[in-house]
Design a protein around this motif. Structure first.
Motif, mmCIF file in Angstrom:
data_model
loop_
_atom_site.group_PDB
_atom_site.id
_atom_site.type_symbol
_atom_site.label_atom_id
_atom_site.label_comp_id
_atom_site.label_asym_id
_atom_site.label_seq_id
_atom_site.Cartn_x
_atom_site.Cartn_y
_atom_site.Cartn_z
ATOM 1 N N VAL A 132 38.690 48.199 49.088
ATOM 2 C CA VAL A 132 39.227 47.146 48.221
ATOM 3 C C VAL A 132 38.064 46.529 47.454
ATOM 4 O O VAL A 132 36.901 46.800 47.746
ATOM 5 N N VAL A 133 38.382 45.734 46.445
ATOM 6 C CA VAL A 133 37.356 45.095 45.624
ATOM 7 C C VAL A 133 37.580 43.594 45.644
ATOM 8 O O VAL A 133 38.704 43.140 45.422
ATOM 9 N N VAL A 134 36.533 42.845 45.927
ATOM 10 C CA VAL A 134 36.605 41.380 45.882
ATOM 11 C C VAL A 134 35.732 40.897 44.721
ATOM 12 O O VAL A 134 34.526 41.189 44.682
ATOM 13 N N LEU A 135 36.332 40.209 43.772
ATOM 14 C CA LEU A 135 35.587 39.670 42.636
ATOM 15 C C LEU A 135 35.246 38.204 42.920
ATOM 16 O O LEU A 135 36.139 37.376 43.037
ATOM 17 N N ALA A 136 33.961 37.916 43.031
ATOM 18 C CA ALA A 136 33.511 36.563 43.358
ATOM 19 C C ALA A 136 33.108 35.849 42.072
ATOM 20 O O ALA A 136 32.127 36.227 41.435
ATOM 21 N N HIS A 137 33.884 34.854 41.680
ATOM 22 C CA HIS A 137 33.515 34.012 40.540
ATOM 23 C C HIS A 137 33.337 34.780 39.249
ATOM 24 O O HIS A 137 32.437 34.483 38.465
ATOM 25 N N VAL A 138 34.154 35.787 39.030
ATOM 26 C CA VAL A 138 34.076 36.508 37.759
ATOM 27 C C VAL A 138 34.786 35.677 36.700
ATOM 28 O O VAL A 138 35.921 35.270 36.883
ATOM 29 N N ARG A 139 34.095 35.380 35.630
ATOM 30 C CA ARG A 139 34.599 34.419 34.659
ATOM 31 C C ARG A 139 35.059 35.031 33.344
ATOM 32 O O ARG A 139 35.885 34.494 32.641
ATOM 33 N N ILE A 166 40.947 41.596 44.887
ATOM 34 C CA ILE A 166 41.106 40.181 45.242
ATOM 35 C C ILE A 166 40.158 39.365 44.378
ATOM 36 O O ILE A 166 38.978 39.679 44.283
ATOM 37 N N LEU A 167 40.705 38.353 43.703
ATOM 38 C CA LEU A 167 39.869 37.454 42.896
ATOM 39 C C LEU A 167 39.654 36.171 43.686
ATOM 40 O O LEU A 167 40.624 35.502 44.057
ATOM 41 N N SER A 168 38.408 35.817 43.928
ATOM 42 C CA SER A 168 38.121 34.571 44.653
ATOM 43 C C SER A 168 38.536 33.383 43.801
ATOM 44 O O SER A 168 38.762 33.512 42.593
ATOM 45 N N ASP A 169 38.603 32.194 44.419
ATOM 46 C CA ASP A 169 38.843 31.024 43.577
ATOM 47 C C ASP A 169 37.630 30.858 42.658
ATOM 48 O O ASP A 169 36.602 31.522 42.830
ATOM 49 N N ALA A 170 37.741 30.014 41.669
ATOM 50 C CA ALA A 170 36.711 29.841 40.639
ATOM 51 C C ALA A 170 36.519 31.106 39.806
ATOM 52 O O ALA A 170 35.534 31.247 39.093
ATOM 53 N N GLY A 215 42.537 33.881 45.054
ATOM 54 C CA GLY A 215 42.116 32.662 45.725
ATOM 55 C C GLY A 215 41.442 32.861 47.049
ATOM 56 O O GLY A 215 41.286 33.991 47.534
ATOM 57 N N GLY A 216 41.036 31.770 47.629
ATOM 58 C CA GLY A 216 40.205 31.798 48.828
ATOM 59 C C GLY A 216 38.761 31.737 48.392
ATOM 60 O O GLY A 216 38.406 32.301 47.360
ATOM 61 N N ASP A 217 37.919 31.050 49.169
ATOM 62 C CA ASP A 217 36.523 31.098 48.761
ATOM 63 C C ASP A 217 35.906 32.379 49.296
ATOM 64 O O ASP A 217 36.484 33.079 50.145
ATOM 65 N N VAL A 218 34.740 32.683 48.806
ATOM 66 C CA VAL A 218 34.172 33.999 49.063
ATOM 67 C C VAL A 218 33.909 34.216 50.547
ATOM 68 O O VAL A 218 34.209 35.287 51.096
ATOM 69 N N ALA A 219 33.397 33.188 51.219
ATOM 70 C CA ALA A 219 33.090 33.333 52.658
ATOM 71 C C ALA A 219 34.369 33.639 53.446
ATOM 72 O O ALA A 219 34.360 34.497 54.344
ATOM 73 N N GLU A 220 35.455 32.966 53.085
ATOM 74 C CA GLU A 220 36.728 33.239 53.766
ATOM 75 C C GLU A 220 37.203 34.672 53.514
ATOM 76 O O GLU A 220 37.706 35.345 54.409
ATOM 77 N N LEU A 221 37.037 35.117 52.288
ATOM 78 C CA LEU A 221 37.487 36.469 51.948
ATOM 79 C C LEU A 221 36.657 37.525 52.694
ATOM 80 O O LEU A 221 37.194 38.520 53.190
ATOM 81 N N VAL A 222 35.348 37.291 52.771
ATOM 82 C CA VAL A 222 34.492 38.222 53.502
ATOM 83 C C VAL A 222 34.928 38.274 54.966
ATOM 84 O O VAL A 222 35.072 39.355 55.554
ATOM 85 N N ALA A 223 35.172 37.089 55.552
ATOM 86 C CA ALA A 223 35.613 37.041 56.954
ATOM 87 C C ALA A 223 36.940 37.788 57.129
ATOM 88 O O ALA A 223 37.120 38.536 58.096
ATOM 89 N N HIS A 261 36.164 49.841 53.669
ATOM 90 C CA HIS A 261 35.157 48.871 53.236
ATOM 91 C C HIS A 261 35.679 48.044 52.072
ATOM 92 O O HIS A 261 36.737 48.320 51.508
ATOM 93 N N ALA A 262 34.913 46.998 51.769
ATOM 94 C CA ALA A 262 35.242 46.126 50.642
ATOM 95 C C ALA A 262 33.996 46.005 49.787
ATOM 96 O O ALA A 262 32.903 45.771 50.299
ATOM 97 N N TRP A 263 34.169 46.189 48.479
ATOM 98 C CA TRP A 263 33.068 45.944 47.539
ATOM 99 C C TRP A 263 33.158 44.503 47.075
ATOM 100 O O TRP A 263 34.204 44.063 46.596
ATOM 101 N N LEU A 264 32.048 43.801 47.206
ATOM 102 C CA LEU A 264 31.979 42.406 46.760
ATOM 103 C C LEU A 264 31.157 42.373 45.479
ATOM 104 O O LEU A 264 29.996 42.779 45.466
ATOM 105 N N MET A 265 31.797 41.953 44.384
ATOM 106 C CA MET A 265 31.144 41.977 43.069
ATOM 107 C C MET A 265 30.962 40.544 42.574
ATOM 108 O O MET A 265 31.911 39.750 42.624
ATOM 109 N N GLY A 266 29.799 40.251 42.023
ATOM 110 C CA GLY A 266 29.490 38.872 41.641
ATOM 111 C C GLY A 266 29.768 38.545 40.188
ATOM 112 O O GLY A 266 30.283 39.365 39.427
ATOM 113 N N ASN A 267 29.406 37.355 39.836
ATOM 114 C CA ASN A 267 29.564 36.875 38.470
ATOM 115 C C ASN A 267 28.736 37.704 37.490
ATOM 116 O O ASN A 267 27.639 38.167 37.818
#
Lengths: 271, 271
Positions: free
Chosen positions: A120-127, A148-152, A177-185, A214-220
């Motif tokens: 899966v892919v988690v987008l952290a704060h992609v604006r 999954i898109l994190s909040d913000a 939604g969810g903050d990044v730490a919660e999503l990682v957990a 696995h999950a890919w965590l991608m940043g801003n």
């Protein structure tokens, strides 16, 4: 039966659709706009029950006859409208004559995470709307289980995001939604290793362990992932840069990472 | 010594720079504009002899002191200018206060093709400036030996192309022109296999033969490569689509292909 044609660009109905360009209105009303034949076709194919209204001008009625029939077959109200009304409905430079008003399609995070297979892919704060939409399209192409898109992060139902997904918005589960730490957990609880993709990573992509879920965590797009977030991951992976380029942009780096996972999946479990 | 400051946005010198936004003027004058600190830094690092003039406003003079010194050390004329002049120099929504006027850096096709090692990228009729620039940036990152733009492609020195390369314009040899059939023939003469990247390809990327020197042939963003062009290639390769997405966009597909080549190169010659 002669269908009635919407001719007044100042009608309340028209203004209400136009107002969906604003995030606050989308959130309050639980509706968003899909503009253009590609998006309309995909939502009619993959999630017709979420389509509330379809607006078409005369030219589009001829050009997209099959689409319009598909909508009618699904008992969706088809409104024919004048070109002036079409222009008033959406804030697009080149209106394509066909617009749908739809309900959201995001799913709960737990549903998006699914089991522990694939990635899966988690987008952290992609604006940036274009980046977010493009990553969703790539995730679809590369066979991700979900995004999954994190909040913000940018609003998934922003018209530019919707357009950039090129229809992939309806092709795979997307959670918000969810903050990044919660999503990682949450990923870890489901047995997924978390791989942060970042230019500061110590592991080169070809050396990364892509076996198992696995999950890919991608940043801003501008500042990547901060140190605290990188520290949450099981590994921090970077795409090798062979020339003199400083980096790849977010969508490109994400796509290269996801295709590495796809390629690994295709080869089956490592012996 | 107090440097003189350009204060008149209507000065001939200012108009002449602004006119470089037009392709015809660029071609006639043999000059183009690099707008913003990233591009300016890379041209000063990699091709300082091609920089004719540097324009900076007061704020940028402080913020980019090192860059300005680099220019002065290379005997480049640094013009300080008022913000109003900066706005008049370039047609940008958010001017960043630093602009260079430069000479072209493209090389002859024969030089770009080099020997028969590694891989090069040939862009056939790529029209969108952002796509062309992004592919050049990816080619740099993936370690391509060179990029070649066929005729009927977007102008390399279009300000949007220049910006999208994020400095990669000066990192690897780039050649211009020639029709696609000629370019394919030239690649073959140098001992390079030609791989067309196209959604209609019969060979999946993971199965493609990426050993030995090769050239990736990438088509137009909207219509891909036509049948005649595909027939010129030694193989037509498609990036696998695992989900429901119709395709990847040009820059993404090109990047995935180039990284497959890079990965193959990194593993060394096949045994």
């Amino acid at each position: 039966m002669t269908p009635s044609v919407l001719t007044n660009p100042r009608a309340e109905r028209v203004k209400a659709v136009r107002a969906l360009g604003r995030r606050s209105v989308r959130q309050r009303s639980g509706r968003f706009v899909v503009d253009g034949p590609q998006g309309v076709r995909e939502v009619l194919r993959f999630a017709p029950h979420t389509v509330l209204d379809l607006y078409v001008d005369g030219a589009a009625l001829d050009r997209h006859e099959t689409l319009v029939q598909l909508a009618r077959d699904a008992n969706i109200h088809v409104h024919q409208c004048d070109p002036a009304v079409m222009t008033a409905l959406v804030d697009t430079q080149h209106p394509q004559g066909i617009v749908a008003v739809c309900r959201p399609v995001d799913v709960p995070v737990a549903d998006a995470l699914g089991d522990d297979t694939g990635f899966v892919v988690v987008l952290a704060h992609v604006r940036d709307p274009g980046n977010a939409g493009t990553v969703i399209r790539s995730a679809d192409a590369a066979g991700a289980r979900a995004v999954i898109l994190s909040d913000a992060s940018v609003d998934l139902y922003n018209p530019k995001v919707v357009r950039s997904t090129a229809g992939s918005l309806w092709h795979l589960p997307i959670a918000l939604g969810g903050d990044v730490a919660e999503l990682v957990a949450a990923c870890r609880e489901r047995g997924r290793r978390v791989l942060a993709a970042d230019g500061a990573g110590s592991t080169l992509l070809p050396d990364a362990d892509l076996s198992g879920g696995h999950a890919w965590l991608m940043g801003n797009e501008a500042w990547g992932l901060d140190e605290t977030t990188r520290a949450l991951a099981d590994d921090v992976v970077r795409v090798p840069i062979h020339g003199h380029a400083e980096s790849l942009n977010l969508a490109l780096a994400a796509t290269v990472c996801m295709y590495a996972s796809a390629e690994h999946n295709a080869q089956g479990p490592a012996s």
